[in-house]
Design a protein around this motif. Structure first.
Motif, PDB file in Angstrom:
ATOM      1  N   GLN A  52       5.987  -3.184  -8.958  1.00  0.00           N
ATOM      2  CA  GLN A  52       4.326  -3.465 -10.251  1.00  0.00           C
ATOM      3  C   GLN A  52       3.772  -2.494 -10.002  1.00  0.00           C
ATOM      4  O   GLN A  52       3.433  -2.066 -11.131  1.00  0.00           O
ATOM      5  N   VAL A  53       3.919  -1.602  -9.502  1.00  0.00           N
ATOM      6  CA  VAL A  53       3.075   0.136  -8.994  1.00  0.00           C
ATOM      7  C   VAL A  53       4.352   0.872 -10.473  1.00  0.00           C
ATOM      8  O   VAL A  53       3.153   1.111 -10.698  1.00  0.00           O
ATOM      9  N   ASN A  54       5.093   0.721 -10.232  1.00  0.00           N
ATOM     10  CA  ASN A  54       6.310   1.599 -11.257  1.00  0.00           C
ATOM     11  C   ASN A  54       6.078   0.384 -13.108  1.00  0.00           C
ATOM     12  O   ASN A  54       6.677   0.917 -13.669  1.00  0.00           O
ATOM     13  N   GLN A  55       5.133  -0.461 -12.666  1.00  0.00           N
ATOM     14  CA  GLN A  55       5.359  -0.935 -13.780  1.00  0.00           C
ATOM     15  C   GLN A  55       6.605  -1.501 -14.600  1.00  0.00           C
ATOM     16  O   GLN A  55       6.393  -1.563 -15.422  1.00  0.00           O
ATOM     17  N   THR A  56       6.897  -1.944 -13.443  1.00  0.00           N
ATOM     18  CA  THR A  56       8.290  -2.856 -14.074  1.00  0.00           C
ATOM     19  C   THR A  56       8.449  -4.502 -14.351  1.00  0.00           C
ATOM     20  O   THR A  56       9.039  -5.145 -14.519  1.00  0.00           O
ATOM     21  N   GLN A  69      -4.989  -1.865  -8.477  1.00  0.00           N
ATOM     22  CA  GLN A  69      -6.249  -1.556  -9.340  1.00  0.00           C
ATOM     23  C   GLN A  69      -6.051  -0.647  -7.807  1.00  0.00           C
ATOM     24  O   GLN A  69      -5.945  -0.016  -7.839  1.00  0.00           O
ATOM     25  N   LEU A  70      -6.408  -1.407  -7.145  1.00  0.00           N
ATOM     26  CA  LEU A  70      -6.857  -0.527  -5.904  1.00  0.00           C
ATOM     27  C   LEU A  70      -5.695   0.556  -5.957  1.00  0.00           C
ATOM     28  O   LEU A  70      -6.039   2.314  -5.409  1.00  0.00           O
ATOM     29  N   ALA A  71      -4.348   0.570  -5.085  1.00  0.00           N
ATOM     30  CA  ALA A  71      -3.347   1.163  -5.329  1.00  0.00           C
ATOM     31  C   ALA A  71      -3.337   2.069  -6.228  1.00  0.00           C
ATOM     32  O   ALA A  71      -2.932   3.385  -5.741  1.00  0.00           O
ATOM     33  N   LYS A  72      -3.238   1.645  -7.360  1.00  0.00           N
ATOM     34  CA  LYS A  72      -3.014   3.181  -8.653  1.00  0.00           C
ATOM     35  C   LYS A  72      -4.716   4.225  -8.944  1.00  0.00           C
ATOM     36  O   LYS A  72      -4.926   4.989  -8.546  1.00  0.00           O
ATOM     37  N   SER A  73      -5.904   3.519  -8.476  1.00  0.00           N
ATOM     38  CA  SER A  73      -6.882   4.564  -8.201  1.00  0.00           C
ATOM     39  C   SER A  73      -6.752   5.585  -6.881  1.00  0.00           C
ATOM     40  O   SER A  73      -7.262   6.416  -7.678  1.00  0.00           O
ATOM     41  N   LEU A  74      -6.547   4.815  -6.089  1.00  0.00           N
ATOM     42  CA  LEU A  74      -5.763   5.741  -5.228  1.00  0.00           C
ATOM     43  C   LEU A  74      -4.924   6.915  -5.369  1.00  0.00           C
ATOM     44  O   LEU A  74      -5.345   8.016  -5.992  1.00  0.00           O
ATOM     45  N   ILE A  75      -3.927   6.305  -6.286  1.00  0.00           N
ATOM     46  CA  ILE A  75      -2.280   7.153  -6.889  1.00  0.00           C
ATOM     47  C   ILE A  75      -2.995   8.456  -8.281  1.00  0.00           C
ATOM     48  O   ILE A  75      -2.761   9.320  -7.678  1.00  0.00           O
ATOM     49  N   SER A  76      -4.283   7.549  -8.839  1.00  0.00           N
ATOM     50  CA  SER A  76      -4.897   8.815  -9.832  1.00  0.00           C
ATOM     51  C   SER A  76      -4.950  10.187  -8.996  1.00  0.00           C
ATOM     52  O   SER A  76      -5.277  11.369  -9.444  1.00  0.00           O
ATOM     53  N   LEU A  77      -5.519  10.049  -7.491  1.00  0.00           N
ATOM     54  CA  LEU A  77      -5.732  11.340  -6.915  1.00  0.00           C
ATOM     55  C   LEU A  77      -4.813  12.254  -6.422  1.00  0.00           C
ATOM     56  O   LEU A  77      -5.590  13.451  -6.004  1.00  0.00           O
ATOM     57  N   PHE A  78      -3.699  11.815  -6.504  1.00  0.00           N
ATOM     58  CA  PHE A  78      -2.678  12.533  -6.009  1.00  0.00           C
ATOM     59  C   PHE A  78      -2.200  13.661  -7.896  1.00  0.00           C
ATOM     60  O   PHE A  78      -2.427  12.856  -8.220  1.00  0.00           O
ATOM     61  N   GLU A  79      -2.025  14.376  -6.918  1.00  0.00           N
ATOM     62  CA  GLU A  79      -1.407  16.271  -8.478  1.00  0.00           C
ATOM     63  C   GLU A  79       0.244  15.138  -9.017  1.00  0.00           C
ATOM     64  O   GLU A  79       0.338  15.187  -9.788  1.00  0.00           O
ATOM     65  N   ASP A  80       0.915  14.662  -7.521  1.00  0.00           N
ATOM     66  CA  ASP A  80       2.378  14.023  -7.610  1.00  0.00           C
ATOM     67  C   ASP A  80       2.219  12.504  -6.871  1.00  0.00           C
ATOM     68  O   ASP A  80       2.166  13.364  -6.133  1.00  0.00           O
ATOM     69  N   PHE A  81       2.894  11.914  -7.505  1.00  0.00           N
ATOM     70  CA  PHE A  81       3.664  10.451  -6.679  1.00  0.00           C
ATOM     71  C   PHE A  81       4.931   9.827  -6.991  1.00  0.00           C
ATOM     72  O   PHE A  81       4.672   9.601  -8.042  1.00  0.00           O
ATOM     73  N   LEU A  83       7.040   6.650  -5.897  1.00  0.00           N
ATOM     74  CA  LEU A  83       7.301   5.078  -4.894  1.00  0.00           C
ATOM     75  C   LEU A  83       8.534   5.218  -5.256  1.00  0.00           C
ATOM     76  O   LEU A  83       9.214   4.146  -6.415  1.00  0.00           O
ATOM     77  N   THR A  84       9.148   5.003  -4.247  1.00  0.00           N
ATOM     78  CA  THR A  84      10.456   4.333  -4.111  1.00  0.00           C
ATOM     79  C   THR A  84      11.223   3.383  -3.353  1.00  0.00           C
ATOM     80  O   THR A  84      10.458   2.973  -2.306  1.00  0.00           O
ATOM     81  N   HIS A  85      11.830   1.959  -4.178  1.00  0.00           N
ATOM     82  CA  HIS A  85      12.190   0.830  -2.943  1.00  0.00           C
ATOM     83  C   HIS A  85      13.622   1.544  -2.456  1.00  0.00           C
ATOM     84  O   HIS A  85      14.281   2.173  -2.186  1.00  0.00           O
ATOM     85  N   ILE A  86      13.079   1.700  -0.871  1.00  0.00           N
ATOM     86  CA  ILE A  86      14.389   1.341  -0.481  1.00  0.00           C
ATOM     87  C   ILE A  86      14.418   0.005   0.416  1.00  0.00           C
ATOM     88  O   ILE A  86      13.786  -0.822   0.983  1.00  0.00           O
TER      89      ILE A  86
END
Length: 91
Positions: A52-56, A69-81, A83-86
């Protein structure tokens, strides 16, 4: 080179597994931001949240949409982000 940070989160309310995974992601992002982290690589065993975060995957659930929406707003505050599934066994 970076540092690996670990954090535990305890929810004091009822939540579905997917909501708990979003809560953990959001808590981790807030923690990293509080430490002035600019670049972050996140690993999660939640295939749903990662996709969902990676828009797949599309988010249809109203509650999960708010978490996304909250996660994406926080993610936008990073220069580089990223998220990988393990797999759960490797987390």
């Amino acid at each position: 080179m970076g540092a690996m940070l670990h954090q535990a989160v305890m929810l004091r309310f009822k939540a579905t597994n997917n909501q708990a995974k979003y809560e953990a992601l959001i808590a981790g992002l807030n923690f990293a931001l509080s430490m002035a982290v600019k670049r972050i690589q996140v690993f999660s065993d939640s295939l749903l949240v990662v996709n969902q975060v990676n828009q797949t995957f599309e988010t249809k659930d109203k509650v999960l949409k708010k978490y996304l929406q909250l996660a994406k707003s926080l993610i936008s505050l990073f220069e580089d982000f990223s998220l990988t599934h393990i797999p759960r066994e490797e987390n």
